[in-house]
Write an enzyme that holds these catalytic residues in place. Structure first.
Site, PDB file in Angstrom:
ATOM      1  CG  ASP A  13      -2.036   0.991   1.136  1.00  0.00           C
ATOM      2  OD1 ASP A  13      -2.343   1.426   0.011  1.00  0.00           O
ATOM      3  OD2 ASP A  13      -2.604   1.340   2.182  1.00  0.00           O
ATOM      4  N   GLY A  14       0.338   2.314  -0.633  1.00  0.00           N
ATOM      5  CA  GLY A  14       0.991   3.622  -0.575  1.00  0.00           C
ATOM      6  C   GLY A  14       1.607   4.100  -1.876  1.00  0.00           C
ATOM      7  NE  ARG A  26      -4.161   6.631  -7.433  1.00  0.00           N
ATOM      8  CZ  ARG A  26      -4.133   6.298  -6.139  1.00  0.00           C
ATOM      9  NH1 ARG A  26      -3.949   7.239  -5.221  1.00  0.00           N
ATOM     10  NH2 ARG A  26      -4.303   5.058  -5.752  1.00  0.00           N
ATOM     11  CD  GLU A  60     -13.008  -5.274  -2.900  1.00  0.00           C
ATOM     12  OE1 GLU A  60     -13.779  -6.005  -2.256  1.00  0.00           O
ATOM     13  OE2 GLU A  60     -11.844  -5.613  -3.218  1.00  0.00           O
ATOM     14  CG  ASN A  61      -7.576  -2.150  -6.375  1.00  0.00           C
ATOM     15  OD1 ASN A  61      -6.627  -2.888  -6.088  1.00  0.00           O
ATOM     16  ND2 ASN A  61      -8.000  -1.212  -5.538  1.00  0.00           N
ATOM     17  NE  ARG A 179      -3.148  -1.521   4.214  1.00  0.00           N
ATOM     18  CZ  ARG A 179      -4.349  -1.552   3.697  1.00  0.00           C
ATOM     19  NH1 ARG A 179      -5.185  -2.511   4.059  1.00  0.00           N
ATOM     20  NH2 ARG A 179      -4.742  -0.657   2.822  1.00  0.00           N
TER      21      ARG A 179
END
Length: 241
Positions: A13-14, A26, A60-61, A179
Site C-alpha cells: 500500500d501507498g 499515481r 474493488e480496484n 501492510r
C-alpha cells in the site's frame, strides 16, 4: 535465520500517495512499486522464504478511474520479465478472478507461470483481481453443488474441505502478513488464510520499503510467541522437548 517465516504475505500500500506527494501521477508510484517488488523478492529468496504473496490488485480496484486501471494492467505486462524470476530461481503463480483480466494480460500471466514452473527457490504469488470474500463465496457454491450432486456428504465438510477449494490451496497459510502505507486494515485479503498469521503494519509507503524494513518486520515476527490458542506455558513446554 533459523526462524524465517516460510510464507510472507504483503499488502503493498501507498504507491499512489507516494507519487502524489512528489507531484507525480499515481501511475508513477505504481511503477516505483515494481522496483520494490524486485528488491523484496530477491531478499526473500536470499533469506529462505518459500512463498511470497503480494496483493497486487483487488476486485474493488476495478472501480478505480479507467486510466489508472489501464495503467496498472499495462504495468503487469511490462513487469513480468524473466530476469527477476530466472535469476532468483523463483516460480510465478497467480490467484484471483482471472475472468475479468484483459486477454493479453492473462496470456502473459499464463506464459510466465509456465516458463517458471520448474523454479524451486521460492514461489511468488500475485493476488490479482483478488477478493477473499469472492474466494470464499465460490468455495461455498462449489461445496453446495457437490453436496447437491451427491459427490460430498454434508457431514464430511470440515476446514480441510474449504482449504482444498481455495485459490491458494497449493501453499501453506502465511505466518506473517505485512501492510505498508500506514493503514490498519486487511482490505479483503486472505481472510481465511490469515486466521493465525502475525500482523505487521508500518507507515513506510511501498515504493520506499527496503530490505531493512523487511528485516524489521521479520524481527518483529521472531519476537512473538505463536500460541494457536494454547497458553504461554504450554508452548514453552513443547519447545523444550
Amino acid at each position: 535465520m533459523n526462524r524465517i517465516p516460510q510464507h510472507i504475505a504483503i499488502i503493498m500500500d501507498g504507491n499512489g500517495r507516494w507519487a502524489t506527494e512528489r507531484g507525480k501521477e499515481r501511475s508513477y508510484g505504481h511503477q516505483a512499486g515494481v522496483d520494490a517488488v524486485r528488491r523484496i523478492t530477491s531478499e526473500c529468496t536470499r533469506l529462505g522464504v518459500k512463498f511470497l504473496t503480494l496483493y497486487t490488485f483487488s476486485t474493488e480496484n476495478w472501480n478505480r478511474p479507467a486510466d489508472e486501471v489501464a495503467a496498472l494492467m499495462g504495468l503487469v505486462l511490462t513487469s513480468l520479465e524473466d530476469e527477476i524470476f530466472m535469476k532468483n530461481n523463483v516460480r510465478f503463480r497467480v490467484v484471483g478472478d482471472r475472468s475479468r483480466i484483459p486477454e493479453m494480460v492473462n496470456k502473459k500471466l499464463a506464459e510466465t507461470e509456465a516458463h517458471t514452473a520448474d523454479n524451486s527457490a521460492m514461489t511468488m504469488v500475485v493476488a490479482l483481481s483478488y477478493s477473499s470474500r469472492l474466494e470464499l463465496t465460490r468455495v461455498a457454491q462449489q461445496i453446495a453443488q457437490e453436496v447437491k450432486d451427491g459427490k460430498l456428504d454434508v457431514n464430511d465438510i470440515n476446514e480441510d474441505t474449504v482449504d482444498k477449494r481455495l485459490w491458494t490451496n497449493f501453499m501453506p497459510d502465511p505466518e506473517l502478513l505485512i501492510r505498508t502505507g500506514g493503514e490498519l486494515r486487511i482490505s479483503n485479503y486472505l481472510l481465511w488464510q490469515i486466521a493465525y498469521s502475525e500482523l505487521y503494519f508500518c507507515d513506510t509507503y511501498w515504493p520506499d520499503f527496503s530490505e531493512e524494513d523487511l528485516h524489521k518486520a521479520i524481527a518483529s515476527y521472531q519476537n512473538r510467541q505463536r500460541r494457536f490458542g494454547k497458553t504461554e506455558a504450554q508452548v514453552e513446554a513443547e519447545e523444550k522437548k
